[in-house]
Design an enzyme around this catalytic site. Structure first.
Site, mmCIF file in Angstrom:
data_model
loop_
_atom_site.group_PDB
_atom_site.id
_atom_site.type_symbol
_atom_site.label_atom_id
_atom_site.label_comp_id
_atom_site.label_asym_id
_atom_site.label_seq_id
_atom_site.Cartn_x
_atom_site.Cartn_y
_atom_site.Cartn_z
ATOM 1 N N GLU A 251 -17.104 2.679 12.887
ATOM 2 C CA GLU A 251 -16.721 1.672 11.904
ATOM 3 C C GLU A 251 -15.209 1.411 11.948
ATOM 4 O OE1 GLU A 251 -17.917 2.693 7.956
ATOM 5 O OE2 GLU A 251 -17.540 0.687 7.197
ATOM 6 N N GLU A 374 -4.863 5.509 2.965
ATOM 7 C CA GLU A 374 -4.422 6.890 2.732
ATOM 8 C C GLU A 374 -5.317 7.878 3.497
ATOM 9 O OE1 GLU A 374 -4.898 4.655 0.324
ATOM 10 O OE2 GLU A 374 -2.857 4.352 -0.396
HETATM 11 C C1 LIG Z 1 -15.234 -4.857 2.381
HETATM 12 C C2 LIG Z 1 -15.885 -3.530 2.116
HETATM 13 C C3 LIG Z 1 -17.120 -3.287 2.666
HETATM 14 C C4 LIG Z 1 -17.736 -2.048 2.444
HETATM 15 N N1 LIG Z 1 -18.981 -1.861 2.979
HETATM 16 C C5 LIG Z 1 -19.590 -0.680 2.768
HETATM 17 C C6 LIG Z 1 -20.919 -0.482 3.278
HETATM 18 O O1 LIG Z 1 -21.516 -1.354 3.904
HETATM 19 N N2 LIG Z 1 -21.516 0.700 3.039
HETATM 20 C C7 LIG Z 1 -20.893 1.702 2.342
HETATM 21 O O2 LIG Z 1 -21.482 2.766 2.192
HETATM 22 N N3 LIG Z 1 -19.645 1.539 1.820
HETATM 23 C C8 LIG Z 1 -18.991 0.363 2.018
HETATM 24 N N4 LIG Z 1 -17.737 0.165 1.491
HETATM 25 C C9 LIG Z 1 -17.139 1.203 0.657
HETATM 26 C C10 LIG Z 1 -15.943 1.916 1.294
HETATM 27 O O3 LIG Z 1 -16.365 2.807 2.290
HETATM 28 C C11 LIG Z 1 -15.204 2.630 0.164
HETATM 29 O O4 LIG Z 1 -14.726 1.628 -0.730
HETATM 30 C C12 LIG Z 1 -14.032 3.448 0.663
HETATM 31 O O5 LIG Z 1 -14.471 4.539 1.423
HETATM 32 C C13 LIG Z 1 -13.140 3.960 -0.496
HETATM 33 O O6 LIG Z 1 -13.914 4.588 -1.454
HETATM 34 P P1 LIG Z 1 -13.801 4.203 -3.009
HETATM 35 O O7 LIG Z 1 -13.886 2.720 -3.124
HETATM 36 O O8 LIG Z 1 -14.791 5.015 -3.757
HETATM 37 O O9 LIG Z 1 -12.317 4.602 -3.433
HETATM 38 P P2 LIG Z 1 -11.839 6.069 -3.849
HETATM 39 O O10 LIG Z 1 -12.324 7.064 -2.870
HETATM 40 O O11 LIG Z 1 -12.178 6.291 -5.290
HETATM 41 O O12 LIG Z 1 -10.273 5.938 -3.694
HETATM 42 C C14 LIG Z 1 -9.411 5.404 -4.735
HETATM 43 C C15 LIG Z 1 -7.971 5.541 -4.277
HETATM 44 O O13 LIG Z 1 -7.639 6.941 -4.139
HETATM 45 C C16 LIG Z 1 -7.109 7.221 -2.852
HETATM 46 N N5 LIG Z 1 -7.549 8.543 -2.395
HETATM 47 C C17 LIG Z 1 -8.786 9.077 -2.515
HETATM 48 N N6 LIG Z 1 -8.834 10.299 -1.947
HETATM 49 C C18 LIG Z 1 -7.592 10.537 -1.449
HETATM 50 C C19 LIG Z 1 -7.002 11.631 -0.743
HETATM 51 N N7 LIG Z 1 -7.710 12.726 -0.419
HETATM 52 N N8 LIG Z 1 -5.704 11.524 -0.372
HETATM 53 C C20 LIG Z 1 -4.972 10.418 -0.674
HETATM 54 N N9 LIG Z 1 -5.486 9.348 -1.364
HETATM 55 C C21 LIG Z 1 -6.767 9.412 -1.732
HETATM 56 C C22 LIG Z 1 -7.709 6.135 -1.952
HETATM 57 O O14 LIG Z 1 -6.918 5.918 -0.806
HETATM 58 C C23 LIG Z 1 -7.706 4.922 -2.893
HETATM 59 O O15 LIG Z 1 -6.435 4.323 -2.908
HETATM 60 C C24 LIG Z 1 -17.091 -1.045 1.681
HETATM 61 C C25 LIG Z 1 -15.821 -1.314 1.144
HETATM 62 C C26 LIG Z 1 -15.221 -2.525 1.338
HETATM 63 C C27 LIG Z 1 -13.867 -2.782 0.748
#
Ligand SMILES: Cc1cc2nc3c(=O)[nH]c(=O)nc-3n(C[C@H](O)[C@H](O)[C@H](O)COP(=O)(O)OP(=O)(O)OC[C@H]3O[C@@H](n4cnc5c(N)ncnc54)[C@H](O)[C@@H]3O)c2cc1C
Length: 404
Positions: A251, A374
């Site tokens: 991905e 990040e």
């Molecule tokens: C356009 C788009 C398409 C997507 N399509 C899919 C899909 O088809 N299937 C699917 O399963 N998912 C999908 N996603 C989801 C995507 O994988 C997640 O949004 C992404 O992994 C971030 O997770 P979260 O949104 O829960 O943010 P969180 O994990 O809650 O993160 C919130 C913030 O905290 C920061 N953060 C978290 N942990 C840490 C760390 N250890 N160190 C430093 N900073 C940290 C992050 O960088 C972010 O700024 C999609 C997302 C987008 C935007």
């Protein structure tokens, strides 16, 4: 590093160009974006049709094995096709999850009968796949998912309950790769299993998420007592983490390579005469030119490796971080140049405004999808630079005993 095609690649490029010229309209400007005015369902129908035509001509699945309907070509030929296709007004990104993430994972790790059943239909474009990984409380920390898969001892099936979110194209998908927790008494990375899910079985509800742009590319997916045959497990029960890691690599590479070409030319065009008369604007144009050249050199390095049959190095995931920032700067600059008109909806202005606004909404997604900036930086720090890993206070502790 190669900047020019080797002779056999130049020949392939000529062949590709000739087919595209005969089958699709050329873009009239580099920033022309296909389908801006079409409703989503029409865009999806056109994307399916275009994939089918490419497949029939041997360009829909260039680097996939012949055994499953692919052309058995080289990854470099696939890259040549993508570069050339970007010059034509056609739907390009709809199959990124299916063919860029799910099917490569199946080919690498699924059983032969799964490959026989699924790969060809996906390559033709008749069956679309989605990825049911992220959950409301588990995105970056994907191993923290709460969706459960429990074995029905009598039937031998698994019964799945939980909620997924941000699932791209779930509304159009026939099949999914889903990760669920099969053993909460193990540490969080060890009790996970990846399943193939038929998206049409009872118990699955898909709800589109309406985005600020007005589109609904992704969805919430609710799973209530969804029954899945044990034969649909990919790899080992409780051994899903290594499948997840493999599919995330696919991905990130596919997102990192998704930069539109010629962005710096578009910047120059948007700036027009002001690039000569206004030093602040000239400076931003110069910044974007440098970024665009840097990214081009990174992609040339990755493609040189691919052309020699080698795996690209870390430049692909580094490019994902840089490309996301660059697209965002480009979109902001496009809006700034409009001055007070920048607050109007693009469709009230012109196609260039629609393109930069679409990118304004979409570029942030590149910085989140497939791993946030990040998280990718953490990966580069640990795996590429060899820096000490993040502190993991949950290491070795059974998932059920973690504070949540
Ligand atoms: C356009 C788009 C398409 C997507 N399509 C899919 C899909 O088809 N299937 C699917 O399963 N998912 C999908 N996603 C989801 C995507 O994988 C997640 O949004 C992404 O992994 C971030 O997770 P979260 O949104 O829960 O943010 P969180 O994990 O809650 O993160 C919130 C913030 O905290 C920061 N953060 C978290 N942990 C840490 C760390 N250890 N160190 C430093 N900073 C940290 C992050 O960088 C972010 O700024 C999609 C997302 C987008 C935007």
């Amino acid at each position: 590093m190669h900047f020019e095609d080797q002779p056999q690649d130049a020949e392939y490029r000529t062949h590709v160009r000739a087919w595209l010229e005969a089958n699709a309209p050329r873009k009239t400007r580099p920033d022309e974006t296909w389908g801006l005015h079409l409703p989503e369902d029409d865009r999806v129908a056109a994307a399916r049709e275009w994939q089918r035509r490419k497949f029939d001509a041997g360009f829909g699945a260039i680097a996939f094995p012949r055994k499953y309907g692919g052309a058995g070509g080289r990854a470099y030929e696939s890259a040549i096709f993508q570069q050339e296709e970007a010059n034509f007004s056609v739907p390009v990104a709809f199959y990124n999850i299916s063919l860029g993430v799910c099917i490569p994972s199946l080919l690498a790790l699924a059983r032969p009968e799964h490959k026989e059943r699924h790969v060809r239909a996906a390559l033709e474009g008749t069956e679309v796949w989605c990825q049911l990984y992220s959950e409301p409380a588990a995105g970056s920390d994907l191993a923290g998912i709460l969706t459960r898969a429990e074995r029905d001892a009598d039937a031998g099936d698994f019964i799945i309950n939980g909620q997924k979110v941000w699932t791209t194209h779930a509304r159009h998908a026939s099949w999914a790769l889903l990760v669920a927790r099969t053993d909460a008494s193990k540490p969080k990375h060890e009790g996970l299993t990846v399943f193939i899910i038929d998206m049409k079985v009872p118990g699955i509800t898909v709800r589109p998420i309406r985005q600020a742009s007005g589109e609904a590319d992704f969805n919430e997916v609710f799973l209530t007592d969804v029954r899945v045959p044990a034969a649909n497990v990919i790899g080992e029960v409780d051994g899903g983490w290594k499948i997840i890691v493999a599919s995330l690599v696919h991905e990130r590479v596919s997102i990192g390579g998704a930069l539109p070409r010629d962005l710096h030319r578009m910047t120059l065009e948007m700036a027009g005469d002001r690039a000569n008369t206004d030093a602040r604007i000239r400076e931003r144009v110069a910044d974007q030119y440098l970024m665009s050249q840097g990214l081009w050199l990174m992609s040339a390095r990755a493609l040189t490796a691919v052309s020699k049959g080698q795996a690209p190095g870390p430049e692909s995931i580094c490019a994902k971080i840089i490309a996301g920032r660059f697209l965002q700067d480009f979109a902001y600059f496009g809006m700034d140049l409009r001055g007070s008109e920048g607050v109007l909806a693009g469709r009230e202005l012109d196609e260039a405004a629609m393109t930069s606004q679409r990118m304004w909404f979409g570029s942030l997604a590149v910085r989140i999808a497939g791993g946030t900036d990040e998280i990718v930086r953490n990966t580069i720090a640990e795996r590429v630079l060899g820096l000490p890993p993040e502190v993991r206070i949950d290491k070795g502790i059974p998932f059920k005993d973690l504070a949540r």
